[in-house]
Design a protein around this motif. Structure first.
Motif, short mmCIF file in Angstrom:
data_model
loop_
_atom_site.label_atom_id
_atom_site.label_comp_id
_atom_site.label_asym_id
_atom_site.label_seq_id
_atom_site.Cartn_x
_atom_site.Cartn_y
_atom_site.Cartn_z
N MET B 90 48.09 49.02 -23.35
CA MET B 90 48.75 50.01 -22.48
C MET B 90 48.00 50.32 -21.18
SD MET B 90 50.41 52.51 -25.30
CE MET B 90 50.65 53.90 -24.23
N PRO B 91 46.67 50.55 -21.24
CA PRO B 91 46.00 50.91 -19.97
C PRO B 91 46.21 49.89 -18.87
CG PRO B 91 44.53 51.31 -21.83
CD PRO B 91 45.73 50.58 -22.38
N ARG B 92 46.05 48.60 -19.20
CA ARG B 92 46.15 47.61 -18.13
C ARG B 92 47.60 47.32 -17.71
NH1 ARG B 92 41.90 43.12 -19.91
NH2 ARG B 92 42.70 43.74 -21.95
N VAL B 93 48.54 47.45 -18.66
CA VAL B 93 49.94 47.24 -18.29
C VAL B 93 50.37 48.27 -17.25
CG1 VAL B 93 52.33 47.41 -19.13
CG2 VAL B 93 50.65 46.09 -20.43
N PHE B 94 49.92 49.52 -17.42
CA PHE B 94 50.34 50.58 -16.51
C PHE B 94 49.32 50.90 -15.42
CE2 PHE B 94 52.93 51.21 -20.26
CZ PHE B 94 54.17 51.48 -19.72
N GLY B 95 48.10 50.35 -15.52
CA GLY B 95 47.06 50.78 -14.58
C GLY B 95 46.26 49.66 -13.95
N LYS B 96 46.81 48.46 -13.84
CA LYS B 96 46.09 47.36 -13.20
C LYS B 96 47.11 46.46 -12.53
CE LYS B 96 43.04 43.46 -14.45
NZ LYS B 96 41.90 43.69 -13.55
N LEU B 126 48.59 58.23 -5.31
CA LEU B 126 48.34 58.30 -3.87
C LEU B 126 49.05 59.51 -3.26
CD1 LEU B 126 47.26 56.93 -1.24
CD2 LEU B 126 49.43 55.72 -1.11
N THR B 127 50.28 59.78 -3.72
CA THR B 127 51.04 60.85 -3.08
C THR B 127 50.90 62.20 -3.79
OG1 THR B 127 53.04 60.17 -4.27
CG2 THR B 127 52.74 59.30 -2.06
N THR B 128 50.58 62.20 -5.09
CA THR B 128 50.51 63.48 -5.80
C THR B 128 49.21 63.69 -6.55
OG1 THR B 128 51.34 62.65 -7.92
CG2 THR B 128 52.99 63.25 -6.26
N GLY B 129 48.43 62.64 -6.76
CA GLY B 129 47.21 62.76 -7.55
C GLY B 129 47.47 62.86 -9.04
N GLU B 130 48.75 62.82 -9.42
CA GLU B 130 49.10 62.96 -10.85
C GLU B 130 48.91 61.64 -11.60
OE1 GLU B 130 50.35 65.68 -12.63
OE2 GLU B 130 49.77 66.85 -10.86
N PRO B 131 48.48 61.71 -12.87
CA PRO B 131 48.38 60.50 -13.67
C PRO B 131 49.76 60.07 -14.20
CG PRO B 131 47.74 62.39 -14.99
CD PRO B 131 48.04 62.91 -13.61
N THR B 132 49.86 58.81 -14.59
CA THR B 132 51.06 58.32 -15.26
C THR B 132 50.91 58.65 -16.74
OG1 THR B 132 51.46 56.56 -13.68
CG2 THR B 132 52.28 56.19 -15.91
N LYS B 133 52.02 59.12 -17.38
CA LYS B 133 51.98 59.47 -18.80
C LYS B 133 52.87 58.51 -19.57
CE LYS B 133 51.41 64.27 -17.49
NZ LYS B 133 52.12 65.54 -17.25
N VAL B 134 52.33 57.94 -20.64
CA VAL B 134 53.10 56.97 -21.42
C VAL B 134 53.03 57.29 -22.91
CG1 VAL B 134 53.62 54.52 -21.65
CG2 VAL B 134 52.10 55.27 -19.83
N TYR B 146 49.81 58.19 -27.24
CA TYR B 146 50.02 58.84 -25.94
C TYR B 146 48.85 58.54 -25.02
CZ TYR B 146 50.29 62.47 -22.37
OH TYR B 146 50.32 63.14 -21.18
N LEU B 147 49.18 58.21 -23.77
CA LEU B 147 48.16 57.83 -22.80
C LEU B 147 48.43 58.45 -21.44
CD1 LEU B 147 45.73 55.80 -22.17
CD2 LEU B 147 47.50 54.22 -21.41
N GLU B 148 47.38 58.98 -20.84
CA GLU B 148 47.46 59.49 -19.47
C GLU B 148 46.46 58.70 -18.65
OE1 GLU B 148 48.10 64.11 -20.03
OE2 GLU B 148 46.84 63.71 -18.29
N LEU B 149 46.91 58.10 -17.56
CA LEU B 149 45.95 57.25 -16.84
C LEU B 149 46.13 57.24 -15.33
CD1 LEU B 149 46.73 53.45 -17.17
CD2 LEU B 149 48.44 55.23 -17.45
N HIS B 150 45.03 56.94 -14.65
CA HIS B 150 45.02 56.66 -13.22
C HIS B 150 44.72 55.18 -13.02
CE1 HIS B 150 45.56 60.48 -11.32
NE2 HIS B 150 44.55 61.06 -11.93
#
Lengths: 573, 573
Positions: B90-96, B126-134, B146-150
């Motif tokens: 999950m981390p790399r699918v959504f964060g790389k 970039l626009t909100t500083g919010e992490p993606t939640k999956v 559950y994962l929260e990531l930048h």
């Protein structure tokens, strides 16, 4: 159907190297047909050479050679008199995508991505398996360093085939020579590109040898380099949440006020304090102490606090005067030439500036040539642009943009102008028609291109707006020239009629008035002469001299912008 | 001016992370204006969900929600019933960026770059500083992960903020839910995209909740998945020097013949031997023993040896029948509908296939709606396309392409067709005009997009050619319908005239022939009736039934391609 599970999916997940990505998407780098591929090789090397020479303060002297080694195989060689590259950097500069000195700074230059020349190494080995060969002579070393390299696409790292120190007297005190072999197709596009490069870089000398051995020299029309553009810091107007956050965590500034004054351009202590006040942040607060909500308030404050616009010395336009000289050199028989350099503007915090040139009325021979070139490029791109429209020449940071005209924001701007208001034919939503060439140049510390091949500018609204304004300024001058020309033509026809009937009328009048015919005819001729006088006055106003000398008219309507206008009498008509 | 030396230059040379590159060039990923940005977030998540469901053999059931949290801040939530993703991936699918399962294979799918969803994480932070939640539920695990990531842009690596196992009953047996916050602007474009997605994916159910709370359900019109496309090996026709070289050094095959049969599609032992013979290479030679000159001879041999074309089961078109059903569902009041699925073709060794649909004559209300949507998108893109032209809907591997219409090879193909030959108005070089919608769909194991945002297809000549042929096939059918309609109208007018004057003429004839009026009138009426008969025959041929039922006409001109044609009587006229 057998259901595939999450575990099975996970086995296929894999990292993709940036070189693999671009190898498969080589059209993103501009290598989508053989003609373009050959041009890309020349262009990337030439752009790098010009950047290096300028930055080192050296008047560029480039030698470009293309050899057709067999069938569709070409050897491109580009040599410069720049500062050279130290041997430790050479492998990655030529053999690694996303590596370079220009990405991490805000400074106007031709290169900006760290992709260009390595992408040629990538394409060259993809189509021929041949390594890229580079000779580099730097001033502090006696010998020239020679390197032969591949790009390892799986790792995106250079693979050195051979390296040694050699004698290469041809390179002089310093310089680079790069030789690349690739599949391609030779067309006039390369010469067009070099010719246009010469127009936008009048201080560069370029010697070009085509595959058939023809040597063309594009000489300098200017013997000094332009004022070098300065590097700038980010402007707070363009900053986004993520960037601000990163800057805050990377800064060595102790207080938020010093952070603003040190890390941004155009922010003085007073403005920094004002930002803090509006954002409700204590001035002494440490940058590391700020949290998300603080950042949001800062970004909001930046929308209300007045910050000076970005520094203008970071842009180095060709200049209306220099552009005009270049155009006159290239189009000596043009009937009318005008050039405009706008004041800088800003998009996303990046300063940019638009220059426009109009060349109106040129010899048919040139025009035919142009048409066939246009037609050829249109065929290559399967373009539907019709050949009766004007020729548009686009430039970005002095680099001619040869492809993707219809995807370019600069083209879009030209189409959005209502050219019928300026006495030119135009089908709604198209380029105008007529015997005209239009030059549009964008200078910026960061040109937003629509793809990595840097062929077209993205349609940012601020860029479209400024470009339209620049074009309209130039078009107004053309329009008044055209209107004047039409009026003068009408005057002349009327005078000829007077002139022809003067003796008849004088004769008739003398009978009626019972006077001698001579004085009457004399008076009539004086009347006609006074009409001619009106015409001459008009010509003076509009700068139509009787010699081929250039007459420069002072800027009139737009006091703030540099503007040049020339009306050349057609010598060879 | 102080001269800058090679040593000084070398200090600035630096590696550029691919995330930094795209952060600065966010318009390449489609994030160049707020409306597009919001659409991109929805699109990347939906495309991934559909790919995952299909590949896992699950009928897709998606829920898309957009909330306007404040001002220009939006929260996009997309949930599917796919197989889920194992927590390690999950981390790399959504964060790389440049990470995924689809790049290193040749298989038709919506995703292909390993960029899409991570680019939304990048833009969101970039626009909100919010992490993606999956949230991810896989079948073999009881709990949901559950994962929260930048995304760390300097390193292009995921940065985990939070991870835990939770109860999330909403996800059912398996599935993914992703929630992303970003700056955007809500426009109907999102709904248009989902509507078009529903047309090209009739087996998917999509429930959409707009920011104002309006819920729209796009139901299935089909209860089974299409035949899954097969993965293929490279076809030798597309192979380039560098690729062949790499394949040879990576292969485990012992002989050159087995190398060809194992590593390529469509190459049998016979063909492999033929290639060796033409290339003058001993059949038993080990792949590792081949040198550059051998490779060149092999590439040359491939131009003469006949290799079977690529396997066709690697493509999964919508199908003319299914496409027609989808179109009828969406445009129930259309006057005429026809669809075409061409046979597959090949570019650079990649198989591809074109499908075309034409919808002619629909209610004004719809048309108005369309126009305003078109106008809106045109404004966003500062497009000059005029609204009187037809609406073109482009698809690539079942994904609607919503932007960059004028830069797209599919558009180029439509413009290159001479529509006047098919009874439609067209300004040279433009889209045709008229009450028509045109659907063009390209399926391929590798769609060449003009940028990473995948909005437009590159103009490869083979693609342009096939697309034109497909359009011409469909246009011929439209043309004969339009010609028939015109003829029928003329017939009818002529018959009405006969009918009106029949009693008068019968009366006059009866006087002249001195017979009774009745038989003459009867004969005249029979004549008129025979004319009506001709008309009815025509209507039968062209499938104009008197009920609203669909009549399917067998393929006539092109025996090899599937084709559907419907003529629906306007019910509400």
């Amino acid at each position: 159907m057998v259901k595939k599970t999450a575990e099975e999916f996970s086995k296929d997940q894999k990292e993709i190297s940036v070189s693999e990505f671009f190898e498969k998407n080589k059209h993103l780098l501009g290598f989508d047909n053989p003609t373009k591929s050959l041009l890309m090789a020349v262009k990337e090397a030439v752009d790098n050479s010009l950047d290096a020479c300028e930055e080192a303060g050296i008047l560029p002297d480039l030698t470009v050679k293309i050899k057709n080694t067999k069938e569709d195989l070409f050897e491109v060689s580009v040599q410069d008199n720049g500062p050279g590259i130290v041997k430790e950097q050479m492998p990655r500069v030529f053999g690694k995508l996303l590596y370079g000195s220009k990405f991490h700074r805000l400074k106007m230059s031709r290169g900006q991505q760290g992709i260009g020349i390595s992408s040629v190494t990538l394409f060259s080995q993809l189509t021929t398996g041949e390594p890229t060969k580079v000779w580099s002579k730097i001033e502090s070393q006696k010998k020239t360093f020679y390197l032969e390299l591949h790009l390892n696409t799986m790792k995106n790292e250079p693979e050195i085939i051979k390296q040694e120190e050699v004698e290469a007297p041809g390179l002089g005190a310093s310089g680079i020579k790069v030789v690349m072999a690739l599949h391609g197709r030779y067309r006039k596009t390369v010469e067009d590109y070099l010719k246009q490069t010469s127009v936008s870089n009048p201080y560069a000398k370029i010697t070009f040898t085509a595959p058939d051995g023809t040597k063309t020299i594009f000489p300098r029309s200017l013997n000094e380099l332009p004022k070098p553009p300065k590097e700038m810091k980010p402007h707070p107007y363009g900053v986004e949440f993520g960037i601000l956050k990163r800057m805050l965590s990377n800064t060595s500034s102790r207080s938020i006020v010093s952070f603003f004054t040190n890390e941004f351009s155009s922010v003085g202590a007073q403005t920094a304090k004002e930002i803090c006040k509006v954002a409700k942040i204590t001035e002494e607060k440490k940058p590391s102490e700020l949290v998300g909500a603080d950042l949001e308030r800062i970004l909001k404050a930046l929308q209300t606090v007045k910050v000076q616009r970005p520094p203008l010395d970071c842009l180095s336009p060709i200049g209306a005067g220099e552009l005009e000289k270049s155009l006159k050199k290239e189009y000596p028989n043009a009937e009318f030439i005008t050039t405009i350099t706008r004041e800088p503007s800003v998009y996303r915090g990046f300063p940019f500036l638009i220059e426009v040139g109009i060349i109106y009325g040129f010899q048919e021979e040139q025009s035919e040539n142009t048409k066939s070139n246009k037609k050829q490029r249109a065929e290559e791109e399967e373009d539907t642009e019709k050949s009766e429209t004007i020729e548009l020449m686009r430039f970005a940071n002095r680099v001619p943009l040869m492809y993707q005209q219809s995807a370019c924001g600069l083209t879009e701007s030209v189409k959005q102008v209502d050219w019928r208001r300026y006495n030119l034919d135009q089908r709604s939503g198209n380029l105008p028609s007529g015997p005209m060439k239009l030059i549009v140049h964008i200078c910026s510390v960061w040109v937003p291109f629509v793809s990595e091949s840097k062929e077209a500018v993205a349609s940012y609204p601020e860029i479209i707006k400024e470009t339209k304004l620049a074009i309209q300024d130039a078009a107004r001058k053309l329009s008044s020239y055209l209107a004047g020309k039409r009026r003068a033509g009408e005057q002349k026809r009327r005078m000829q009629i007077f002139d022809r009937y003067a003796p008849e009328v004088a004769h008739a009048l003398s009978i009626l008035a019972k006077t001698d015919v001579k004085p009457v005819e004399k008076k009539l001729k004086e009347l006609v002469a006074s009409r001619i006088h009106i015409k001459e006055e008009f010509e003076e106003e509009n700068g139509q001299p009787d010699t081929n000398e250039v007459k420069e008219v002072k800027p009139s309507v737009q006091p703030k912008q540099e503007t040049k206008q020339t009306d050349l009498k057609k010598q060879n008509k």
